[in-house]
Design an enzyme around this catalytic site. Sequence first.
Site, PDB file in Angstrom:
ATOM      1  N   HIS A  58     -61.972  16.243 -23.279  1.00 57.63           N
ATOM      2  CA  HIS A  58     -61.621  17.227 -24.310  1.00 57.63           C
ATOM      3  C   HIS A  58     -62.856  17.697 -25.076  1.00 57.63           C
ATOM      4  O   HIS A  58     -62.946  18.856 -25.473  1.00 57.63           O
ATOM      5  CB  HIS A  58     -60.563  16.694 -25.282  1.00 57.63           C
ATOM      6  CG  HIS A  58     -60.066  17.794 -26.166  1.00 57.63           C
ATOM      7  ND1 HIS A  58     -59.077  18.675 -25.775  1.00 57.63           N
ATOM      8  CD2 HIS A  58     -60.499  18.239 -27.378  1.00 57.63           C
ATOM      9  CE1 HIS A  58     -58.912  19.591 -26.707  1.00 57.63           C
ATOM     10  NE2 HIS A  58     -59.754  19.354 -27.705  1.00 57.63           N
ATOM     11  N   HIS A 113     -67.649  20.521 -33.285  1.00 59.33           N
ATOM     12  CA  HIS A 113     -67.653  21.984 -33.428  1.00 59.33           C
ATOM     13  C   HIS A 113     -68.880  22.487 -34.179  1.00 59.33           C
ATOM     14  O   HIS A 113     -69.434  23.523 -33.837  1.00 59.33           O
ATOM     15  CB  HIS A 113     -66.383  22.449 -34.139  1.00 59.33           C
ATOM     16  CG  HIS A 113     -65.154  22.275 -33.305  1.00 59.33           C
ATOM     17  ND1 HIS A 113     -65.016  22.853 -32.076  1.00 59.33           N
ATOM     18  CD2 HIS A 113     -64.022  21.551 -33.513  1.00 59.33           C
ATOM     19  CE1 HIS A 113     -63.841  22.516 -31.561  1.00 59.33           C
ATOM     20  NE2 HIS A 113     -63.221  21.720 -32.413  1.00 59.33           N
ATOM     21  N   HIS A 139     -59.799  26.533 -27.695  1.00 59.55           N
ATOM     22  CA  HIS A 139     -59.150  26.169 -26.431  1.00 59.55           C
ATOM     23  C   HIS A 139     -58.845  27.394 -25.566  1.00 59.55           C
ATOM     24  O   HIS A 139     -59.047  27.367 -24.348  1.00 59.55           O
ATOM     25  CB  HIS A 139     -57.869  25.369 -26.681  1.00 59.55           C
ATOM     26  CG  HIS A 139     -58.132  24.079 -27.404  1.00 59.55           C
ATOM     27  ND1 HIS A 139     -57.140  23.333 -27.974  1.00 59.55           N
ATOM     28  CD2 HIS A 139     -59.289  23.412 -27.669  1.00 59.55           C
ATOM     29  CE1 HIS A 139     -57.664  22.255 -28.554  1.00 59.55           C
ATOM     30  NE2 HIS A 139     -58.973  22.298 -28.385  1.00 59.55           N
ATOM     31  N   HIS A 145     -94.582  28.745  -4.319  1.00 54.62           N
ATOM     32  CA  HIS A 145     -94.692  27.971  -5.561  1.00 54.62           C
ATOM     33  C   HIS A 145     -93.618  28.427  -6.528  1.00 54.62           C
ATOM     34  O   HIS A 145     -93.891  29.150  -7.463  1.00 54.62           O
ATOM     35  CB  HIS A 145     -96.082  28.187  -6.185  1.00 54.62           C
ATOM     36  CG  HIS A 145     -96.435  27.174  -7.229  1.00 54.62           C
ATOM     37  ND1 HIS A 145     -96.052  27.295  -8.547  1.00 54.62           N
ATOM     38  CD2 HIS A 145     -97.139  26.018  -7.155  1.00 54.62           C
ATOM     39  CE1 HIS A 145     -96.520  26.269  -9.243  1.00 54.62           C
ATOM     40  NE2 HIS A 145     -97.175  25.481  -8.434  1.00 54.62           N
ATOM     41  N   ASP A 166     -63.984  21.560 -25.645  1.00 51.67           N
ATOM     42  CA  ASP A 166     -64.363  22.182 -26.919  1.00 51.67           C
ATOM     43  C   ASP A 166     -65.747  22.833 -26.838  1.00 51.67           C
ATOM     44  O   ASP A 166     -65.972  23.906 -27.395  1.00 51.67           O
ATOM     45  CB  ASP A 166     -64.357  21.137 -28.043  1.00 51.67           C
ATOM     46  CG  ASP A 166     -62.945  20.839 -28.543  1.00 51.67           C
ATOM     47  OD1 ASP A 166     -62.040  21.668 -28.318  1.00 51.67           O
ATOM     48  OD2 ASP A 166     -62.756  19.771 -29.166  1.00 51.67           O
TER      49      ASP A 166
HETATM   50 ZN   LIG Z   1     -60.276  20.824 -29.140  1.00 53.49          ZN
END
Ligand SMILES: [Zn+2]
Length: 440
Positions: A238, A265, A81, A345, A242
């Site tokens: 949230h 995670h 965090h 291009h 993370d």
């Molecule tokens: Zn978290």
Amino acid sequence: MATPELQQTLAKSAGFSGTSLHTGEKASLKLHPAPVDHGIKFKRKDLQDEPTVDAKIGNLKTVERATTIGEGSVRVHTVEHVLAALSAMGVDNAIVEMDANEPPIGDGSAQPYVDLIRRAGLAPQEAARRFFNVREPMHLESKSGALLVLLPSDEFRISCTQAGPNHRFTQYLSVEITPPVFEREIAPARTFVYYEEVEPLMEKNLIKGGSLENAVVLRGDAVLSKEPLRFTDEFVRHKILDIIGDLALVGSRIRGHLIAVKPGHAANAELALAIGKEQARCDMLALPRVIPKDNGGLDSEEVMRILPHRFPFLMVDRILSFNEGGTKCVGVKSVTINEPFFQGHFPGHPVMPGVMQVEAMAQVASLLLFKLAKTTSRIGYFMSADGVKFRKPVLPGDTMFIHAELTKSRGERLAKAKCHCVVNDAVVSEGELMFTFLDK
Ligand SMILES: [Zn+2]
């Protein structure tokens, strides 16, 4: 291109204290300014000699429910965090000083850290920021069902789908991550947990500091928290928080669009590792490499004596070498931003046209055929191209190695060559070309 973005640190130090999640004890955290190219480092003020741990993916230790980094025997837990806040608010260099093995959890969001950065203020520094520009899609799928796809983009964008057990609390959000967007839309989103997952931890007393003040608990379809939800889709927000924190371990800012389905995670860290690897590989390739001369190849003058092509149509700088039988050769073309085709291009998004790569193959193959025939009295005409595939984009700054191998020569009149182009050790295009020879 705009002027390079500058690195930033904090204008002054700022700190706060609170409860740490796992031990339930009081912990305090202070952010301090740091010099250019320092990155983010955690400092354990409670340990002898006050060791520091670099917030780098190489120091990743565990990803069980939160992200832990460490060096030697020193550990810092639940770094995501505070890292998310520093990264998204634009802090490149800082020292995060703590008197515990994890930051105070605050309200379970990144809000307390954003407030801290606001209090400290930002200070620009005299060095350019480092970016990881996503060149081509990267993807990974984890056993837990997470799917992460990183696509090229000029901005850092995250499109995230969060899904709980039995599809409960399925939410989707797509946002470009900028400091104002992060502060307003992402930072206030709190940690959430599924009751069935935290129950065993509570029984083992592993989350002494956990409470309804720093996490939203989901039990069945019920949402338990002290404060009502801050957003109807607070959970996906949230999850994005993370991701930003975990990807901050890459150490460079990401220019890319991440599509994340059921991230966690472990998957986030796996992607950070893959990005780190890709970045290290590109850094290696960016080192100047000496390509030997006098290897029996052809220099640019010799190339031009054989090929009639001239600027802007000469697509070979040199022939590096021929094999012993003269049936194979490798040419090189340094692709610079000055190539005329990049202007159109495409404007603002330069990519080498595939047909120019085929032209480069044809020119290298012509040089090979000339070397075999040892005559300039006949001229080779490019007749057809089969099995042409363009696998990866070729961009300004790339060095393209063009390989050609004679596969078939029917009498004196027809020849076939198998060709492929390589950039950064990967095949970018390939095709089989046919030539016919006519007397001049
Ligand atoms: Zn978290």
